[in-house]
Design an enzyme around this catalytic site. Structure first.
Site, short mmCIF file in Angstrom:
data_model
loop_
_atom_site.label_atom_id
_atom_site.label_comp_id
_atom_site.label_asym_id
_atom_site.label_seq_id
_atom_site.Cartn_x
_atom_site.Cartn_y
_atom_site.Cartn_z
N TYR A 1 0.81 -1.22 0.00
CA TYR A 1 0.00 0.00 0.00
C TYR A 1 0.85 1.27 0.00
CZ TYR A 1 -3.77 -3.19 1.43
OH TYR A 1 -4.66 -4.23 1.52
N PRO A 29 -23.31 -2.94 -9.37
CA PRO A 29 -24.68 -2.58 -8.96
C PRO A 29 -25.73 -3.12 -9.91
CG PRO A 29 -23.63 -0.71 -10.01
CD PRO A 29 -22.57 -1.77 -9.90
#
Length: 294
Positions: A54, A206
């Site tokens: 990260y 979605p």
């Protein structure tokens, strides 16, 4: 700060981990995330999920240097490995030594191999992980993004069973045969599942069959859709969930999915799981898992 205590899961080595953590990946990756770490701590998160890949552990170190709480009240997870990493960046010991300097701590609560593809020999890497646990630099050790075949390979030589396997898990991939086999193998070996991207059906895929079922359950319970999916992931595996929102209000909402929202019934868990079978979707680690379900 959330006044409700965060429930914990006891790992196979006796270490207790909070059931929800705040992650420094996704939108935080490679960025100055100090404000979001600070707001997560103030909101009530005690488990912080980090990784060498990260590139922002130094910001966690800055926050913790100013933090007034007790070290024993925090649960800090780090992961080893980096895309196209050098030999040193594939060495769990060398990476952890650097990460501990970055976060200004003497040990991590949990240390993971980030992906099976980041190491030339996962068995040799795991042997080093076992040494780090013995030495106390990592209280617990585990893996991330490991498939069934990776765990079976590791099992050939492990002396310490991984305490966790952190994987992308939501209703649109939990039904894939390779994930089902993996979940069964983890259960057989008492390896706790840490689910990341558990609310993917809402934002990354979605309009699918899960959304209507989740919306109905959320409406009936008087909660938000994301809280239902977080609860589903935690209950589906009896494990842990990780969230990464940089919005303070959403950090609170997601934390309360575990600390305040009443558990889903088994029927509700099953309804969501069944709806998930109507679509297959995976966002992360496609180089590990492939583009289609297996």
């Amino acid at each position: 700060m959330s006044s409700a205590p965060i429930p914990t899961v006891t790992l196979n080595d006796g270490i207790k981990i909070p059931k929800i953590g705040y992650g420094l990946g996704t939108s935080n990756k490679g960025k100055d995330c100090r404000p979001y770490i600070q707001s997560a701590l103030e909101t009530g998160y005690t488990y912080l999920d980090c990784a060498y890949m990260y590139g922002n552990s130094n910001y966690l170190g800055d926050v913790l240097a100013e933090w007034k709480g007790k070290r024993e009240d925090l649960f800090v997870l780090q992961k080893c490995g980096k895309d196209d990493g050098s030999a040193d960046e594939k060495d769990p010991r060398k990476v952890l030594v650097q990460l501990l300097k970055d976060i200004k701590l003497d040990y991590v609560d949990l240390y993971l191999l980030h992906s099976p593809l980041l190491f030339d020999d996962i068995n040799k890497a795991w042997a080093i992980m076992e040494e780090l646990k013995t030495e106390g630099l990592a209280k617990s050790i585990g893996v991330s993004n490991f498939r069934e075949q990776d765990l079976l390979k590791l099992k050939e030589t492990w002396k310490v069973v991984p305490s966790v396997n952190q994987i992308e898990l939501h209703p649109y991939n939990a039904h894939a045969p390779n994930v089902v086999r993996l979940l069964d193998l983890c259960k057989e070996n008492d390896i706790t599942i840490q689910a990341y991207s558990p609310i993917a059906p809402l934002f990354r895929s979605p309009g699918g069959p899960v959304n209507e079922v989740v919306a109905t359950i959320a409406r009936d319970k008087g909660v938000e859709d994301s809280q239902v999916l977080l609860a589903w992931a935690a209950q589906r595996t009896n494990g842990v969930v990780v969230t990464t929102s940089t919005n303070r209000e959403r950090q609170q909402i997601q934390l309360e999915a575990i600390t305040k929202v009443s558990p889903l019934s088994q029927e509700e868990v099953d309804q969501i799981s069944e709806a998930g079978k109507g679509r297959y979707f995976r966002w992360f680690q496609k180089d590990v898992w492939g583009e289609v379900k297996q």
